[in-house]
Design a protein around this motif. Structure first.
Motif, PDB file in Angstrom:
ATOM      1  N   ASP A   1      31.398 -16.766  12.594  1.00  0.00           N
ATOM      2  CA  ASP A   1      30.699 -15.494  12.645  1.00  0.00           C
ATOM      3  C   ASP A   1      29.907 -15.310  11.350  1.00  0.00           C
ATOM      4  O   ASP A   1      30.402 -15.623  10.263  1.00  0.00           O
ATOM      5  CB  ASP A   1      31.713 -14.358  12.817  1.00  0.00           C
ATOM      6  CG  ASP A   1      31.069 -13.020  13.139  1.00  0.00           C
ATOM      7  OD1 ASP A   1      30.441 -12.444  12.221  1.00  0.00           O
ATOM      8  OD2 ASP A   1      31.188 -12.555  14.285  1.00  0.00           O
ATOM      9  N   TYR A   2      28.695 -14.797  11.461  1.00  0.00           N
ATOM     10  CA  TYR A   2      27.859 -14.621  10.266  1.00  0.00           C
ATOM     11  C   TYR A   2      28.530 -13.739   9.225  1.00  0.00           C
ATOM     12  O   TYR A   2      28.297 -13.870   8.012  1.00  0.00           O
ATOM     13  CB  TYR A   2      26.491 -14.031  10.651  1.00  0.00           C
ATOM     14  CG  TYR A   2      26.519 -12.567  11.024  1.00  0.00           C
ATOM     15  CD1 TYR A   2      26.279 -11.568  10.088  1.00  0.00           C
ATOM     16  CD2 TYR A   2      26.811 -12.169  12.333  1.00  0.00           C
ATOM     17  CE1 TYR A   2      26.322 -10.220  10.427  1.00  0.00           C
ATOM     18  CE2 TYR A   2      26.860 -10.826  12.688  1.00  0.00           C
ATOM     19  CZ  TYR A   2      26.619  -9.865  11.732  1.00  0.00           C
ATOM     20  OH  TYR A   2      26.678  -8.532  12.080  1.00  0.00           O
ATOM     21  N   ARG A   3      29.403 -12.828   9.673  1.00  0.00           N
ATOM     22  CA  ARG A   3      30.078 -11.917   8.755  1.00  0.00           C
ATOM     23  C   ARG A   3      31.097 -12.629   7.869  1.00  0.00           C
ATOM     24  O   ARG A   3      31.569 -12.064   6.872  1.00  0.00           O
ATOM     25  CB  ARG A   3      30.742 -10.788   9.545  1.00  0.00           C
ATOM     26  CG  ARG A   3      29.770  -9.749  10.054  1.00  0.00           C
ATOM     27  CD  ARG A   3      30.339  -8.897  11.164  1.00  0.00           C
ATOM     28  NE  ARG A   3      30.367  -9.604  12.440  1.00  0.00           N
ATOM     29  CZ  ARG A   3      30.497  -9.018  13.623  1.00  0.00           C
ATOM     30  NH1 ARG A   3      30.625  -7.703  13.694  1.00  0.00           N
ATOM     31  NH2 ARG A   3      30.504  -9.729  14.737  1.00  0.00           N
ATOM     32  N   ASP A   4      31.448 -13.864   8.241  1.00  0.00           N
ATOM     33  CA  ASP A   4      32.416 -14.629   7.448  1.00  0.00           C
ATOM     34  C   ASP A   4      31.751 -15.615   6.492  1.00  0.00           C
ATOM     35  O   ASP A   4      32.443 -16.343   5.774  1.00  0.00           O
ATOM     36  CB  ASP A   4      33.366 -15.395   8.388  1.00  0.00           C
ATOM     37  CG  ASP A   4      34.244 -14.457   9.197  1.00  0.00           C
ATOM     38  OD1 ASP A   4      34.617 -13.401   8.659  1.00  0.00           O
ATOM     39  OD2 ASP A   4      34.523 -14.769  10.371  1.00  0.00           O
ATOM     40  N   LEU A   5      30.420 -15.657   6.474  1.00  0.00           N
ATOM     41  CA  LEU A   5      29.720 -16.623   5.633  1.00  0.00           C
ATOM     42  C   LEU A   5      29.880 -16.335   4.146  1.00  0.00           C
ATOM     43  O   LEU A   5      29.917 -17.250   3.323  1.00  0.00           O
ATOM     44  CB  LEU A   5      28.226 -16.655   5.984  1.00  0.00           C
ATOM     45  CG  LEU A   5      27.861 -17.243   7.354  1.00  0.00           C
ATOM     46  CD1 LEU A   5      26.364 -17.069   7.620  1.00  0.00           C
ATOM     47  CD2 LEU A   5      28.244 -18.716   7.431  1.00  0.00           C
ATOM     48  N   ILE A   6      29.966 -15.058   3.782  1.00  0.00           N
ATOM     49  CA  ILE A   6      30.077 -14.701   2.361  1.00  0.00           C
ATOM     50  C   ILE A   6      31.324 -15.324   1.744  1.00  0.00           C
ATOM     51  O   ILE A   6      31.323 -15.735   0.572  1.00  0.00           O
ATOM     52  CB  ILE A   6      30.082 -13.169   2.200  1.00  0.00           C
ATOM     53  CG1 ILE A   6      28.716 -12.589   2.582  1.00  0.00           C
ATOM     54  CG2 ILE A   6      30.432 -12.776   0.767  1.00  0.00           C
ATOM     55  CD1 ILE A   6      28.637 -11.074   2.526  1.00  0.00           C
ATOM     56  N   LYS A   7      32.398 -15.430   2.538  1.00  0.00           N
ATOM     57  CA  LYS A   7      33.663 -15.978   2.033  1.00  0.00           C
ATOM     58  C   LYS A   7      33.506 -17.418   1.559  1.00  0.00           C
ATOM     59  O   LYS A   7      34.305 -17.892   0.733  1.00  0.00           O
ATOM     60  CB  LYS A   7      34.731 -15.921   3.120  1.00  0.00           C
ATOM     61  CG  LYS A   7      35.061 -14.521   3.613  1.00  0.00           C
ATOM     62  CD  LYS A   7      36.032 -14.594   4.787  1.00  0.00           C
ATOM     63  CE  LYS A   7      36.282 -13.222   5.403  1.00  0.00           C
ATOM     64  NZ  LYS A   7      37.162 -13.308   6.600  1.00  0.00           N
ATOM     65  N   GLU A   8      32.492 -18.125   2.080  1.00  0.00           N
ATOM     66  CA  GLU A   8      32.326 -19.532   1.716  1.00  0.00           C
ATOM     67  C   GLU A   8      31.702 -19.708   0.334  1.00  0.00           C
ATOM     68  O   GLU A   8      31.692 -20.815  -0.207  1.00  0.00           O
ATOM     69  CB  GLU A   8      31.481 -20.247   2.773  1.00  0.00           C
ATOM     70  CG  GLU A   8      32.120 -20.208   4.156  1.00  0.00           C
ATOM     71  CD  GLU A   8      31.423 -21.124   5.143  1.00  0.00           C
ATOM     72  OE1 GLU A   8      30.259 -21.498   4.888  1.00  0.00           O
ATOM     73  OE2 GLU A   8      32.052 -21.481   6.153  1.00  0.00           O
TER      74      GLU A   8
ATOM     75  N   GLY B   1      20.204 -28.239   5.490  1.00  0.00           N
ATOM     76  CA  GLY B   1      20.351 -27.156   6.450  1.00  0.00           C
ATOM     77  C   GLY B   1      21.788 -26.812   6.765  1.00  0.00           C
ATOM     78  O   GLY B   1      22.647 -27.694   6.849  1.00  0.00           O
ATOM     79  N   TYR B   2      22.023 -25.516   6.926  1.00  0.00           N
ATOM     80  CA  TYR B   2      23.350 -25.034   7.318  1.00  0.00           C
ATOM     81  C   TYR B   2      23.154 -24.006   8.419  1.00  0.00           C
ATOM     82  O   TYR B   2      22.325 -23.097   8.289  1.00  0.00           O
ATOM     83  CB  TYR B   2      24.069 -24.396   6.130  1.00  0.00           C
ATOM     84  CG  TYR B   2      25.468 -23.919   6.458  1.00  0.00           C
ATOM     85  CD1 TYR B   2      26.550 -24.772   6.367  1.00  0.00           C
ATOM     86  CD2 TYR B   2      25.696 -22.616   6.882  1.00  0.00           C
ATOM     87  CE1 TYR B   2      27.828 -24.349   6.679  1.00  0.00           C
ATOM     88  CE2 TYR B   2      26.967 -22.176   7.197  1.00  0.00           C
ATOM     89  CZ  TYR B   2      28.039 -23.048   7.095  1.00  0.00           C
ATOM     90  OH  TYR B   2      29.302 -22.626   7.421  1.00  0.00           O
ATOM     91  N   GLY B   3      23.906 -24.147   9.512  1.00  0.00           N
ATOM     92  CA  GLY B   3      23.773 -23.216  10.627  1.00  0.00           C
ATOM     93  C   GLY B   3      25.105 -22.665  11.073  1.00  0.00           C
ATOM     94  O   GLY B   3      26.152 -23.288  10.874  1.00  0.00           O
ATOM     95  N   CYS B   4      25.065 -21.482  11.692  1.00  0.00           N
ATOM     96  CA  CYS B   4      26.277 -20.902  12.255  1.00  0.00           C
ATOM     97  C   CYS B   4      25.989 -20.423  13.673  1.00  0.00           C
ATOM     98  O   CYS B   4      24.871 -19.995  13.982  1.00  0.00           O
ATOM     99  CB  CYS B   4      26.801 -19.753  11.396  1.00  0.00           C
ATOM    100  SG  CYS B   4      25.704 -18.320  11.281  1.00  0.00           S
TER     101      CYS B   4
END
Length: 388
Positions: A222-229, A190-193
């Motif tokens: 922020d969910y908007r920064d998840l793609i960067k990961e 699991g991964y959460g933000c």
């Protein structure tokens, strides 16, 4: 009768669908016909300008200050008034700073923190032990709140059709209960933000206490920064977070989920929905959820199909949220004195109005709770009938 009294009583007559009485300056007036269901006591005049600007804000603030009191059942009174919201006044131009707040990352982090960072000690007073702050699921009439919250989490996890070894992203994961249950019971990673520091802190404590450091991770991001990961996930869930996204960001939110979900993956969206695309309740936006917006079901379905999602099921849990909120409200009544000593009586009355008012709004159908289950693209590997 004073001219202001004349206006106020005349104004309240627009809510005459149900009968109630009003006490003002040692006189009693009857609104509607029949047997009065409750009595409104007005200790201090409510300015005409405020009433015409926003009914909910004027009456809500008067109740908070104790300028207005309800004799009788608060839920009954709110149910009667909220069933007549078509009669509410709202001057949008006068309330621009409340109704049209910025929806940038920095502003939304402040808005989320203003509610969820009131302190874990505060929420522990009246939530169930799991610290679940979203709609429960009452499978049995006599389910306790704790059991119903457990039911909710596992109902969601069942809908997600989890398999051991899968990866699960929880967007807006709160205190981490769902991710922990998923890891322990289904063997997923699991991964959460979250944007709430208090929720993140409690989540870290839970993960460490259960020895799940290698299986569950919660980040303050922020969910908007998840793609960067650079990660993608087999399943995505988001519970009670979409209400904080803001209408201008719905497409960004859905596109982000689309990008993060693997082809054929499942996405479960659990959120409070409005009946239309209105700007929302000014009192709620000022005092409870700054920037909060309730998306309608139709606009979320539309945005989903603008991406690569395919909706396979939609369920309303409206009555479950009514019951959840009444449980919270009842729990909150038991800690009134403690909260008042720490935060003041106005804060207590504000939260009474919030919890009981939301319960009434769900009960009469002004708002709803939807779970939308989607796949990314076409998935022909799932059972042909509901497996949950």
């Amino acid at each position: 009768m004073h001219i202001l009294d004349t206006f106020l009583i005349h104004y309240l007559h627009r809510f005459d669908k149900y009968c109630f009485t009003v006490e003002l300056h040692d006189k009693k007036y009857t609104i509607g016909s029949g047997q009065p269901l409750f009595n409104v006591v007005i200790h201090k005049d409510i300015p005409k300008r405020e009433l015409l600007s926003s009914t909910s804000l004027a009456l809500g603030e008067a109740y908070m200050r104790k300028d207005l009191e309800i004799e009788g059942d608060l839920f009954t009174a709110l149910q009667c008034i909220l069933s007549q919201t078509s009669q509410f006044s709202l001057d949008k131009s006068a309330l621009k700073r409340i109704l049209y707040t910025p929806e940038s990352k920095s502003y939304q982090k402040q808005q989320v923190s203003s509610h969820y960072d009131l302190g874990n000690d505060f929420y522990q007073l009246w939530l169930d032990p799991s610290m679940s702050y979203s709609c429960a699921y009452f499978k049995q009439e006599d389910d306790t709140l704790e059991q119903a919250q457990h039911n909710k989490v596992h109902y969601i996890l069942e809908k997600l059709h989890l398999q051991p070894g899968m990866s699960l992203l929880d967007i807006g994961c709160g205190w981490g209960y769902l991710l922990i249950e998923a890891a322990q019971k289904y063997g997923v990673k699991g991964y959460g933000c979250t944007l709430s520091h208090e929720q993140w802190k409690k989540g870290q404590e839970r993960i460490e206490a259960l020895g799940l450091q290698g299986q569950v991770q919660i980040d303050l991001i922020d969910y908007r920064d998840l793609i960067k990961e650079g990660r993608t996930y087999d399943r995505i869930v988001s519970v009670g977070m979409l209400e904080h996204v803001g209408r201008s960001n719905y497409s960004i939110y859905m596109e982000t989920a689309d990008h993060l979900l693997k082809d054929g993956g499942l996405f479960l969206l659990h959120y409070i929905s409005g009946l239309d695309e209105s700007v929302g309740n000014p009192w709620m936006r000022k005092y409870i959820f700054p920037g909060g917006t309730l998306p309608s079901l139709r606009e979320i379905i539309n945005v989903a199909y603008n991406c690569d999602f395919r909706v396979i099921d939609v369920e309303s849990l409206r009555r479950h949220y009514y019951k959840t909120l009444m449980c919270w409200y009842d729990n909150f009544q038991k800690v009134h004195d403690q909260v008042a000593a720490e935060r003041g009586e106005e804060f207590v009355r504000m939260w009474d109005l919030y919890l009981c008012g939301c319960a009434a709004a769900f009960y009469i159908g002004n708002i709803d709770l939807h779970q939308v289950l989607m796949t990314k693209g076409v998935n022909n590997e799932l059972p042909m009938t509901r497996w949950y």
